[in-house]
Scaffold this motif. Sequence first.
Motif, PDB file in Angstrom:
ATOM      1  N   ALA A  14     -79.148 -27.160 -24.621  1.00 36.20           N
ATOM      2  CA  ALA A  14     -78.644 -25.787 -24.487  1.00 36.20           C
ATOM      3  C   ALA A  14     -79.691 -24.876 -23.847  1.00 36.20           C
ATOM      4  N   THR A  20     -80.065 -25.785 -20.161  1.00 42.16           N
ATOM      5  CA  THR A  20     -78.914 -25.298 -19.393  1.00 42.16           C
ATOM      6  C   THR A  20     -79.061 -23.809 -19.118  1.00 42.16           C
ATOM      7  N   PHE A  48     -70.083 -31.152 -26.057  1.00 45.48           N
ATOM      8  CA  PHE A  48     -69.994 -29.766 -25.585  1.00 45.48           C
ATOM      9  C   PHE A  48     -71.174 -29.444 -24.676  1.00 45.48           C
ATOM     10  N   ARG A  49     -72.385 -29.863 -25.068  1.00 44.47           N
ATOM     11  CA  ARG A  49     -73.572 -29.611 -24.235  1.00 44.47           C
ATOM     12  C   ARG A  49     -73.443 -30.318 -22.889  1.00 44.47           C
ATOM     13  N   ARG A  58     -70.983 -28.346 -20.715  1.00 47.07           N
ATOM     14  CA  ARG A  58     -71.580 -27.105 -20.197  1.00 47.07           C
ATOM     15  C   ARG A  58     -72.499 -27.369 -19.008  1.00 47.07           C
ATOM     16  N   CYS A 101     -70.423 -28.539 -15.974  1.00 46.62           N
ATOM     17  CA  CYS A 101     -69.680 -27.423 -15.367  1.00 46.62           C
ATOM     18  C   CYS A 101     -70.610 -26.551 -14.529  1.00 46.62           C
ATOM     19  N   LYS A 102     -71.805 -26.321 -15.013  1.00 51.89           N
ATOM     20  CA  LYS A 102     -72.766 -25.536 -14.239  1.00 51.89           C
ATOM     21  C   LYS A 102     -73.157 -26.258 -12.957  1.00 51.89           C
ATOM     22  N   ALA A 136     -67.078 -30.376 -13.186  1.00 48.45           N
ATOM     23  CA  ALA A 136     -66.219 -30.152 -14.347  1.00 48.45           C
ATOM     24  C   ALA A 136     -65.285 -31.317 -14.621  1.00 48.45           C
TER      25      ALA A 136
END
Length: 69
Positions: free
Chosen positions: A21, A24, A51-52, A55, A58-59, A63
Amino acid sequence: DAYTRALALGDDPLLLSNRAAALTAAGRLEEALRDAQRCCELRPGWHKGHFRLLRARCKLRDAAQGWGS
């Protein structure tokens, strides 16, 4: 950093997730992906690692692969 020093003691999914996290948020996405992936390997059923991973992917504009996680 504190996460890296703590992880030197051994793989810990919670620390890997938290460091993913932080990485990111700092824009260090390749490193975040590695930590999130390792977290998912260690605890495959734990939603936070996935989830991490999502994320960070997606960045990176990946995705479609992120949603697979």
